[in-house]
Enzyme design. Structure first.
Site, PDB file in Angstrom:
ATOM      1  N   HIS A 174      -3.905   8.231  -6.738  1.00 29.64           N
ATOM      2  CA  HIS A 174      -2.559   8.547  -6.303  1.00 29.64           C
ATOM      3  C   HIS A 174      -1.515   7.823  -7.252  1.00 29.64           C
ATOM      4  O   HIS A 174      -0.217   8.529  -7.148  1.00 29.64           O
ATOM      5  CB  HIS A 174      -2.385   7.896  -4.963  1.00 29.64           C
ATOM      6  CG  HIS A 174      -1.976   6.525  -4.725  1.00 29.64           C
ATOM      7  ND1 HIS A 174      -2.764   5.472  -4.651  1.00 29.64           N
ATOM      8  CD2 HIS A 174      -0.760   5.891  -4.379  1.00 29.64           C
ATOM      9  CE1 HIS A 174      -2.474   4.517  -4.329  1.00 29.64           C
ATOM     10  NE2 HIS A 174      -1.072   4.730  -4.315  1.00 29.64           N
ATOM     11  N   LYS A 178       2.739   9.837  -8.594  1.00 30.24           N
ATOM     12  CA  LYS A 178       4.148   9.073  -8.570  1.00 30.24           C
ATOM     13  C   LYS A 178       5.158   9.836  -9.538  1.00 30.24           C
ATOM     14  O   LYS A 178       4.621  10.023 -11.041  1.00 30.24           O
ATOM     15  CB  LYS A 178       3.795   7.617  -8.685  1.00 30.24           C
ATOM     16  CG  LYS A 178       3.173   6.915  -7.616  1.00 30.24           C
ATOM     17  CD  LYS A 178       3.403   5.617  -7.811  1.00 30.24           C
ATOM     18  CE  LYS A 178       2.386   4.822  -6.666  1.00 30.24           C
ATOM     19  NZ  LYS A 178       2.955   4.551  -5.689  1.00 30.24           N
ATOM     20  N   GLU A 212       1.754  -6.862  -5.239  1.00 32.09           N
ATOM     21  CA  GLU A 212       2.313  -6.443  -4.024  1.00 32.09           C
ATOM     22  C   GLU A 212       2.536  -7.848  -3.057  1.00 32.09           C
ATOM     23  O   GLU A 212       1.779  -8.998  -3.324  1.00 32.09           O
ATOM     24  CB  GLU A 212       0.758  -5.893  -3.499  1.00 32.09           C
ATOM     25  CG  GLU A 212       0.670  -4.446  -4.114  1.00 32.09           C
ATOM     26  CD  GLU A 212      -0.627  -4.002  -3.371  1.00 32.09           C
ATOM     27  OE1 GLU A 212      -0.407  -2.764  -2.740  1.00 32.09           O
ATOM     28  OE2 GLU A 212      -1.798  -4.308  -3.635  1.00 32.09           O
ATOM     29  N   ASP A 231     -10.395  -2.594  -7.001  1.00 31.40           N
ATOM     30  CA  ASP A 231      -9.469  -1.974  -6.087  1.00 31.40           C
ATOM     31  C   ASP A 231      -8.204  -1.359  -6.917  1.00 31.40           C
ATOM     32  O   ASP A 231      -7.743  -0.463  -6.822  1.00 31.40           O
ATOM     33  CB  ASP A 231      -8.817  -2.729  -5.111  1.00 31.40           C
ATOM     34  CG  ASP A 231      -7.975  -1.978  -3.947  1.00 31.40           C
ATOM     35  OD1 ASP A 231      -8.459  -0.858  -3.576  1.00 31.40           O
ATOM     36  OD2 ASP A 231      -7.027  -2.724  -3.579  1.00 31.40           O
ATOM     37  N   HIS A 236      -5.872   2.536 -11.059  1.00 28.49           N
ATOM     38  CA  HIS A 236      -4.362   2.726 -11.093  1.00 28.49           C
ATOM     39  C   HIS A 236      -3.933   2.096 -12.483  1.00 28.49           C
ATOM     40  O   HIS A 236      -3.476   2.649 -13.403  1.00 28.49           O
ATOM     41  CB  HIS A 236      -3.555   2.208 -10.092  1.00 28.49           C
ATOM     42  CG  HIS A 236      -4.267   2.492  -8.680  1.00 28.49           C
ATOM     43  ND1 HIS A 236      -4.423   3.918  -8.356  1.00 28.49           N
ATOM     44  CD2 HIS A 236      -4.364   1.822  -7.518  1.00 28.49           C
ATOM     45  CE1 HIS A 236      -4.807   3.718  -7.166  1.00 28.49           C
ATOM     46  NE2 HIS A 236      -4.503   2.713  -6.613  1.00 28.49           N
TER      47      HIS A 236
END
Ligand code: BG6
Length: 481
Positions: A174, A178, A212, A231, A236
């Site tokens: 994903h 962006k 995060e 993860d 990413h």
């Protein structure tokens, strides 16, 4: 068959991803008239539910997750009217005929979005095939996790490849949806000034940070079996690295872009044991509120890493001797995704004899939560310079949020779902990329196991364990904080 397909089928249609991201994204595409009026959307999951009940579930999710200014009651209803639902136990082949019957005529093309537990991939593909839902006018989008190492991802990819050719497989990362990530290509390849310096002559090092403030967020089993390396870094962060380091593709054609990315991923050097740091959050405070440690969130002690920092190298001519420092973690001081490019110093300081000190230029590409590109340049402080020349770093700022204030801010999945429906694979990950990513990650995990590298505790609300600071400091580099 090319072009926009008229049926969309969502697996996992009652799950968290569907509620938080997919349904709001599809609604936004509907509201803006970006999908054809006759696009039909089907959801499927285990729970028995009528179309009406699914529409009610979708309405609730939209009311919860859509920003206030995006809700329009008349459009909400016309969106819900597109939705239908079929219950399915994907672990057995039986229900797939009923699913095909419910879908009805798919001659206008079927796009499938598959987000499911890894053990359901194979049976789902078999079921789709048995019910003739894999023909030439069907393409499939695959959401992670697609396995948890090279071997298991190969099993899933083989199962999918046994019925879908690669050009009809759309692997989702994903981050590629962006806007700011796509802007990286615009920054590099639509401007003359950066590219001549974008190499080991001009760049000292690169830092990529994805931090995060959230913790485990109730994803107990999944996260503990996965950890930050798999993860976040495997997908990413490596995609961000590939887009930063790749050569210029000849055009935006999906093959050209992905060919260039995969070359970078294949040229990643194996990481030495002293070039990586694992961490796990302890208790601490985020935004003034005290938060629990990972072990408490998880319910027992565990060695799963919630933080990882790595000094990576791309072994090719362009990047010889230029480290790429990567770090990502949960429960960190700030939510921030950025790429910082540290340029080299000018070869000679003409201001030195007059006391002028120079810092090297730094380009920061902030992907979220703010969206900007900032270049730190040296300027002379105004004055008569009787006491010497004072040079200061000042930012040249391009705020994308301000420059494009009229443009609609979009969820990454809006772009990816639209590209899936329209059949443009450029922003999806090709199998060879995924495999190159896993090869590098598997090697890191083997080193962790061999060298018994444990996750070191760091306080929630900090920038990670002390080892992460040492990783850069011993090269004379500080993290951009
Ligand atoms: C997901 C990870 O892929 O990305 C999550 O599984 C993480 O753990 C998320 O929180 C971060 O995405 P974003 O878009 O919020 O940066």
């Amino acid at each position: 068959m090319q072009g926009s397909y008229s049926t969309l089928l969502l697996f996992g249609a009652t799950g968290d991803l569907a509620k938080r991201k997919l349904l709001p994204s599809l609604y936004a595409l509907h509201e803006d008239g970006l999908v054809a009026p006759d696009l039909r959307i089907f959801g499927t999951a285990r729970s028995a539910m009528s179309d009406g009940e699914y529409q009610a579930l979708a309405r609730e999710a939209l009311l919860q997750y859509l920003p206030d200014d995006r809700r329009d009651e008349s459009k909400l209803q016309s969106f819900l009217d597109r939705l239908a639902y079929q219950a399915l136990d994907a672990s057995t082949i039986e229900g797939f005929d009923a699913l095909a019957k419910k879908l009805g005529d798919i001659s206008g093309g079927l796009s499938i979005f598959l987000s499911t537990a890894p053990f359901l991939f194979e049976p789902t593909i078999k079921g789709l095939d048995a019910a003739s839902l894999t023909g030439e006018n069907v393409r499939i989008g695959l959401e992670k996790p697609l396995g948890n190492d090279l071997q298991s991802s190969g099993v899933i990819n083989d199962a999918v490849a046994s019925v879908f050719p690669e050009e009809r497989i759309f692997r989702i990362d994903h981050y590629l949806g962006k806007e700011t990530v796509q802007n990286l290509m615009a920054l590099r390849f639509a401007n003359m000034m950066f590219e001549p310096l974008w190499n080991s002559q001009g760049i000292d090092h690169v830092q990529i940070t994805v931090s995060e403030t959230v913790g485990l967020e109730g994803r107990h089993g999944f996260y503990d079996d996965t950890g930050a390396l798999r993860d976040m870094v495997q997908n990413h962060m490596l995609q961000l690295l590939a887009l930063t380091a790749m050569e210029a593709p000849a055009n935006l054609d999906s093959t050209s872009v992905r060919d260039e990315k995969v070359k970078v991923l294949r040229n990643l050097r194996k990481v030495a044991p002293d070039e990586m740091v694992r961490g796990q959050y302890g208790d601490g405070a985020i935004d003034g509120k005290s938060v629990k440690s990972y072990a408490e969130d998880f319910g027992k002690a565990s060695d799963t890493e919630t933080f990882v920092a790595i000094k990576a190298h791309v072994d090719n001519w362009r990047w010889n001797g230029v480290p790429f420092y990567l770090r990502t973690g949960k429960r960190m001081a700030e939510r921030r995704s950025e790429i910082a490019i540290q340029f080299k110093c000018v070869p000679h300081n003409i201001f030195a004899e007059r006391g002028g000190k120079l810092n090297a230029n730094r380009l920061v590409i902030r992907l979220q939560p703010e969206e900007y590109v900032r270049l730190q340049v040296m300027a002379k402080e105004p004055g008569m310079d009787r006491e010497g020349v004072v040079l200061r770093e000042v930012p040249l700022d391009l705020s994308l949020t301000q420059a494009f204030s009229k443009a609609q801010r979009r969820i990454a999945y809006e772009r990816l779902l639209l590209d899936l429906i329209d059949g443009d694979p450029t922003l999806f990950v090709r199998r060879d990329e995924v495999e190159a990513q896993w090869r590098w990650i598997d090697d890191i995990r083997a080193t962790w196991a061999r060298e018994e590298i444990e996750a070191k505790l760091y306080g929630s609300g900090s920038w990670g364990p002390a080892g992460s600071i040492a990783l850069t400091e011993r090269d004379g580099v500080s993290w951009n904080e």
